[in-house]
Scaffold this motif. Structure first.
Motif, PDB file in Angstrom:
ATOM      1  N   PRO B 145      -5.003   3.523  -1.955  1.00  0.00           N
ATOM      2  CA  PRO B 145      -5.197   2.510  -2.989  1.00  0.00           C
ATOM      3  C   PRO B 145      -4.011   2.532  -3.957  1.00  0.00           C
ATOM      4  N   GLY B 146      -3.570   1.355  -4.389  1.00  0.00           N
ATOM      5  CA  GLY B 146      -2.479   1.309  -5.354  1.00  0.00           C
ATOM      6  C   GLY B 146      -1.100   1.338  -4.731  1.00  0.00           C
ATOM      7  N   PHE B 147      -1.029   1.632  -3.454  1.00  0.00           N
ATOM      8  CA  PHE B 147       0.266   1.676  -2.771  1.00  0.00           C
ATOM      9  C   PHE B 147       0.767   0.258  -2.537  1.00  0.00           C
ATOM     10  N   LYS B 148       2.026   0.015  -2.832  1.00  0.00           N
ATOM     11  CA  LYS B 148       2.585  -1.325  -2.631  1.00  0.00           C
ATOM     12  C   LYS B 148       3.062  -1.453  -1.181  1.00  0.00           C
ATOM     13  N   VAL B 149       2.372  -2.250  -0.415  1.00  0.00           N
ATOM     14  CA  VAL B 149       2.683  -2.350   1.013  1.00  0.00           C
ATOM     15  C   VAL B 149       3.725  -3.447   1.241  1.00  0.00           C
ATOM     16  N   GLU B 150       4.842  -3.044   1.839  1.00  0.00           N
ATOM     17  CA  GLU B 150       5.898  -4.016   2.120  1.00  0.00           C
ATOM     18  C   GLU B 150       6.264  -3.954   3.600  1.00  0.00           C
ATOM     19  N   ASN B 151       6.826  -5.052   4.086  1.00  0.00           N
ATOM     20  CA  ASN B 151       7.263  -5.128   5.487  1.00  0.00           C
ATOM     21  C   ASN B 151       6.146  -4.805   6.461  1.00  0.00           C
ATOM     22  N   ASN B 152       4.961  -5.264   6.148  1.00  0.00           N
ATOM     23  CA  ASN B 152       3.844  -5.079   7.068  1.00  0.00           C
ATOM     24  C   ASN B 152       3.289  -6.453   7.409  1.00  0.00           C
ATOM     25  N   LYS B 153       3.305  -6.788   8.703  1.00  0.00           N
ATOM     26  CA  LYS B 153       2.954  -8.155   9.104  1.00  0.00           C
ATOM     27  C   LYS B 153       1.523  -8.515   8.735  1.00  0.00           C
ATOM     28  N   TYR B 154       0.626  -7.572   8.920  1.00  0.00           N
ATOM     29  CA  TYR B 154      -0.779  -7.893   8.643  1.00  0.00           C
ATOM     30  C   TYR B 154      -0.996  -8.138   7.149  1.00  0.00           C
ATOM     31  N   CYS B 155      -0.359  -7.322   6.315  1.00  0.00           N
ATOM     32  CA  CYS B 155      -0.507  -7.558   4.869  1.00  0.00           C
ATOM     33  C   CYS B 155       0.127  -8.892   4.475  1.00  0.00           C
ATOM     34  N   ASP B 156       1.268  -9.202   5.079  1.00  0.00           N
ATOM     35  CA  ASP B 156       1.880 -10.509   4.791  1.00  0.00           C
ATOM     36  C   ASP B 156       0.953 -11.642   5.245  1.00  0.00           C
ATOM     37  N   TYR B 157       0.331 -11.455   6.383  1.00  0.00           N
ATOM     38  CA  TYR B 157      -0.627 -12.451   6.890  1.00  0.00           C
ATOM     39  C   TYR B 157      -1.781 -12.641   5.899  1.00  0.00           C
ATOM     40  N   LEU B 158      -2.315 -11.511   5.417  1.00  0.00           N
ATOM     41  CA  LEU B 158      -3.414 -11.614   4.443  1.00  0.00           C
ATOM     42  C   LEU B 158      -2.951 -12.390   3.199  1.00  0.00           C
ATOM     43  N   ARG B 159      -1.753 -12.019   2.718  1.00  0.00           N
ATOM     44  CA  ARG B 159      -1.245 -12.705   1.514  1.00  0.00           C
ATOM     45  C   ARG B 159      -1.091 -14.201   1.775  1.00  0.00           C
ATOM     46  N   SER B 160      -0.631 -14.552   3.002  1.00  0.00           N
ATOM     47  CA  SER B 160      -0.425 -15.978   3.308  1.00  0.00           C
ATOM     48  C   SER B 160      -1.757 -16.716   3.364  1.00  0.00           C
ATOM     49  N   HIS B 161      -2.840 -15.969   3.483  1.00  0.00           N
ATOM     50  CA  HIS B 161      -4.159 -16.611   3.454  1.00  0.00           C
ATOM     51  C   HIS B 161      -4.854 -16.410   2.117  1.00  0.00           C
ATOM     52  N   GLY B 162      -4.062 -16.101   1.118  1.00  0.00           N
ATOM     53  CA  GLY B 162      -4.609 -16.115  -0.236  1.00  0.00           C
ATOM     54  C   GLY B 162      -5.100 -14.782  -0.772  1.00  0.00           C
ATOM     55  N   TYR B 163      -4.961 -13.736   0.019  1.00  0.00           N
ATOM     56  CA  TYR B 163      -5.402 -12.423  -0.470  1.00  0.00           C
ATOM     57  C   TYR B 163      -4.229 -11.769  -1.187  1.00  0.00           C
ATOM     58  N   GLN B 164      -4.031 -12.154  -2.431  1.00  0.00           N
ATOM     59  CA  GLN B 164      -2.827 -11.729  -3.155  1.00  0.00           C
ATOM     60  C   GLN B 164      -3.029 -10.354  -3.782  1.00  0.00           C
ATOM     61  N   SER B 165      -2.181  -9.442  -3.399  1.00  0.00           N
ATOM     62  CA  SER B 165      -2.297  -8.072  -3.915  1.00  0.00           C
ATOM     63  C   SER B 165      -1.108  -7.258  -3.424  1.00  0.00           C
ATOM     64  N   ASP B 166      -0.790  -6.170  -4.136  1.00  0.00           N
ATOM     65  CA  ASP B 166       0.214  -5.220  -3.631  1.00  0.00           C
ATOM     66  C   ASP B 166      -0.254  -4.638  -2.305  1.00  0.00           C
ATOM     67  N   ASN B 167      -1.565  -4.470  -2.199  1.00  0.00           N
ATOM     68  CA  ASN B 167      -2.121  -3.787  -1.041  1.00  0.00           C
ATOM     69  C   ASN B 167      -3.360  -4.540  -0.550  1.00  0.00           C
ATOM     70  N   PRO B 168      -3.126  -5.719   0.048  1.00  0.00           N
ATOM     71  CA  PRO B 168      -4.284  -6.526   0.469  1.00  0.00           C
ATOM     72  C   PRO B 168      -5.093  -5.839   1.574  1.00  0.00           C
ATOM     73  N   TRP B 169      -4.451  -4.960   2.349  1.00  0.00           N
ATOM     74  CA  TRP B 169      -5.193  -4.194   3.358  1.00  0.00           C
ATOM     75  C   TRP B 169      -6.320  -3.447   2.670  1.00  0.00           C
ATOM     76  N   HIS B 170      -5.986  -2.767   1.566  1.00  0.00           N
ATOM     77  CA  HIS B 170      -7.007  -2.002   0.862  1.00  0.00           C
ATOM     78  C   HIS B 170      -7.913  -2.894   0.028  1.00  0.00           C
ATOM     79  N   ASP B 171      -7.304  -3.765  -0.777  1.00  0.00           N
ATOM     80  CA  ASP B 171      -8.082  -4.460  -1.806  1.00  0.00           C
ATOM     81  C   ASP B 171      -9.006  -5.528  -1.219  1.00  0.00           C
TER      82      ASP B 171
END
Lengths: 527, 527
Positions: B145-171
């Motif tokens: 939790p709290g880790f800023k996830v970068e260069n991860n396709k799945y997290c970028d995918y989540l963000r592109s679908h509106g799940y805005q967060s440093d760590n959408p995998w977790h949040d």
């Protein structure tokens, strides 16, 4: 005042030299005054063991600081994985040059390099293929008769001195001449008492010694580790005059064997009794013909060590150089009805080891001997320790001998030695047993009291070293020794389970892992 | 007529999936119709074992075809030596593409690459750092939790679908939301029955399945091996709706534990009972809260496998693709007073394994199950065998399962499984025992009748699987079982001694070595 801290390491290895064919180890008549003098200047180890009873496996353990199981080069000609850190890899990042003059027996891991995309023609790639030793004068010797030797400095040197031949190593340096002028190949034992057809100064031992002095001279004040690795007294058993007839049959040690050994021997022992050199050395008269020459070759090495020591003193290098003298394994020479090597009697796995540490801390142990069990894998950490370099224990399986040299021997905890071999490559052993090639492993565990040899799929061997120091009675099936065997098996198992990995995490990083994980927020299974 | 020979391999792995939480393995209420259908189309193995009870060690055995001792990556995050040949290295020379979608847990051997001079930014170097799997969609999941996830396709995918967060995998994907709108972290078990804050189609399992279908589609007729490696049902135990409340406490299996297990347990067992997830899962109500969600995650995987199988049928790939479904290890979920994994009860080291071979030769075994003991190291040789590629036995330690799939099971000789772990990384185990980090090794040997666990420096554990199939009574110190322990120890020793080396010579080259040597004129010790 000259410095007395260690800056260089001169690591001298003889090949197939028995521990008991040196005067300082008790041989009654052999002349090895210069090696004896080394023993007076340092510590002589009377229980030093190699990790394999053949050249390749033994040397790879010495060069990697890992047991055979952990480096994988289990016999001669098995490539040394390119990924293994060797002595050189531990030294070069610290700007210590690491070179060889003579034999290493490193088999390059060509396939590994190709798979990893490593160009073996760069300096870096070449070094990886040489097991980390800069090949100042790499020479493994041993060419079959009739083989055309090319790109070999020693053969070129012989040719430049008039020894014209496709294979001057064989035809001159390792053969004698019959009265009719025919070449008497050194590969055959019958001519062992005849002189090699080279002048003494042109033979291998003095040639390699001169090359070592050249290397040392060229370094000036730069630190180095030089592996001076004599090919002798390894067969072919041929010596140049005057060493060929310096000794007689009266000088050889009494043979260690008993008729009881031939009575229902362990299948592996029986197989090795059928190996050609074993059969030859069991014939009457062979030991008397061959061993005096073997002794001459040793005295020749001793004379060259004398020259080398004089050179070190003249250049002042004796003050800052750690000197190690050892062997890669012994030679049965007919003991136990065996010839050559490959099994685990002390004749073969116990080796001479003398270490001269020039530092003041070592003054208190000069001229003493140590009975502690030490191993060839201990040398690499000793070198690093003496040079004051880091000793990465996630890679290394031995321990530095420095405490024993500097009077801190009470901290020495090793109480067993391990040596490993496979009989997969010897048809005379494997075929009668009918073992597949991957089930031919043998592992020796030796304490001060017992020697236990695990043999894959077969009963073990066991020797009571206190009551049977010559190892003539195999107790591997003795009902009254079941508990000893169980205890030795347990030691073997424990030992096997703490072999080092191919990639490591330093011990303290492991010990702090759990806390770091928690700090990073990796909390598993909390409510 | 469509071809029915194997051209591709779809290698599906779930993470932390127990063998007994699938309907085809006997679970009374879980819904896994698609996995059950795979079992009807192929062979279901009821005695399949992984080589390590943690992700990293287990997977590295599967990917290298070697036991943990032989690949050295003995726990999570221990680098996989760059010199090891992996599945990919065996495939790519034959133009078979080898890629991963999901998790591998391969830790790159950065130090090894640097020492060897390998540029890890080239395609070749990158592949070596990925353990030979082309990272089509490499994703090991698990971000604190709290880790800023970068260069991860799945997290970028989540963000592109509106799940805005440093760590959408977790949040989002692995947390629920409280009534007050606060993030309820999936790392905590208390909220396991709440739905994840993502739409089902945006959660990890369907995302990875779609990526797998994309990969397969892109290949056209080119042969491939795809490792579809689901991160679930591994913790965090959070499922998106409707999977979060699909099951109730009535659906979970009865807990396997006894009060006797807490009576003077083996020190390692006691240490793991003190591990946080063990303590949590031993609390009343935790299993009832968590396991229904664990089951929901499994049914979600099953639904996605249904989609994937439909896709294979529509594209005709079902005809030329070997399909393997398995897991990297199980999950205690409170059994034996333990949580998570790391010990050797069948709960953890026995895994589901289903293999569907499309070829006609396998028709005779469709829908059957096999009780033979098979191991994860057998998969790599199975893939090579199915693809009709060479199986280099100097590298591989398993054996192809094809005979069992094609009705030649009588030739199956394996009668034991081995699994290995270290407790060096778990302070709750290691510190009370006081073992140094390099003396924390544990090795399980399991036959049909017995399970023996060697623990470095401590007594072994022993279970009688015939009379105590739930492994509730440790006979490690039972006086009347000394001979069983001795026999299992002997098996362990024999097994240890035939591990493969890091560099190999093919078995037939070894077998012919002696003759070749003689032919070359290397005649040792002849008179």
């Amino acid at each position: 005042m000259t410095s007395r801290s260690v800056k260089n390491v001169l690591f001298i290895m003889a090949d197939q030299l028995r521990w008991d064919y040196l005067a300082c180890y008790g041989h009654p008549s052999i002349k090895t005054p210069n090696i004896d003098r080394l023993a007076k200047r340092g510590v002589r180890f009377s229980n030093a063991f190699v990790q394999g009873p053949v050249c390749g496996a033994s040397r790879m353990s010495t060069y990697t600081g890992r047991y055979v199981t952990s480096h994988g080069s289990a016999w001669n000609f098995i490539p040394l994985s390119v990924s293994l850190k060797t002595l050189g890899a531990h030294l070069t990042p610290h700007n210590v040059r690491c070179a060889v003059v003579g034999k290493t027996h490193v088999e390059p891991d060509i396939n590994g390099a190709a798979r990893l995309g490593i160009d073996t023609h760069t300096d870096h790639g070449r070094l990886l293929m040489e097991g980390g030793f800069e090949p100042y004068e790499r020479d493994d010797g041993l060419w079959p008769p009739g083989f055309k030797v090319e790109n070999n400095k020693y053969c070129d040197y012989l040719r430049s001195h008039g020894y014209q031949s496709d294979n001057p190593w064989h035809d001159f340096a390792n053969s004698s001449l019959s009265e009719e002028g025919a070449i008497q190949s050194g590969w055959k034992l019958r001519w062992a008492d005849q002189p090699a057809q080279v002048k003494e100064e042109h033979s291998e031992t003095p040639y390699m010694t001169r090359r070592a002095m050249q290397f040392i001279e060229e370094q000036g004040e730069r630190p180095w580790v030089l592996h001076l690795s004599f090919i002798k007294p390894h067969w072919p058993y041929v010596a140049p005059a005057p060493y060929h007839d310096m000794y007689t049959a009266n000088d050889i040690l009494p043979v260690k064997r008993s008729s009881g050994e031939k009575d229902d021997p362990h299948p592996v022992f029986r197989g090795f009794m059928d190996y050609t050199p074993s059969k030859t050395f069991s014939e009457n008269g062979v030991r008397e013909k061959v061993i005096p020459t073997y002794m001459g070759l040793i005295t020749q090495i001793d004379d060259q060590i004398g020259r080398l020591m004089q050179f070190l003193e003249e250049t002042g290098r004796d003050k800052d150089t750690l000197i190690v003298f050892t062997s890669d394994h012994g030679d049965y020479l007919g003991d136990h009805w065996l010839g050559d090597k490959e099994l685990f009697h002390d004749t073969v796995v116990k080796v001479p080891l003398i270490v001269v540490d020039p530092s003041a801390e070592a003054d208190q142990t000069r001229g003493t001997s140590s009975n502690e069990i030490v191993e060839a894998v201990d040398l690499l950490p000793t070198f690093l320790n003496a040079l004051d370099l880091p000793i990465p224990m996630e890679w290394l399986e031995g321990q530095s001998l420095l405490p024993l040299l500097r009077g801190e021997g009470q901290s020495w905890s090793k109480d067993m030695a391990v040596s490993e071999n496979t009989f997969a490559f010897r048809d005379c052993v494997r075929l009668p047993i009918g073992a597949p090639v991957d089930r031919c492993n043998m592992t020796m565990v030796r304490t001060h009291e017992w020697k236990y040899v695990h043999v894959d799929g077969l009963p073990p061997m066991l020797f009571d070293l206190v009551n049977d120091p010559d190892e003539l009675c195999d107790l591997g099936k003795s009902p009254s020794h079941a508990s000893v065997r169980e205890q030795m098996q347990r030691r073997l198992l424990d030992w096997l389970f703490c072999r080092r990995r191919m990639t490591g995490i330093a011990p303290d990083a492991i010990a702090s892992w759990n806390q770091k994980e928690l700090k990073a927020g990796i909390e598993i299974g909390v409510w």
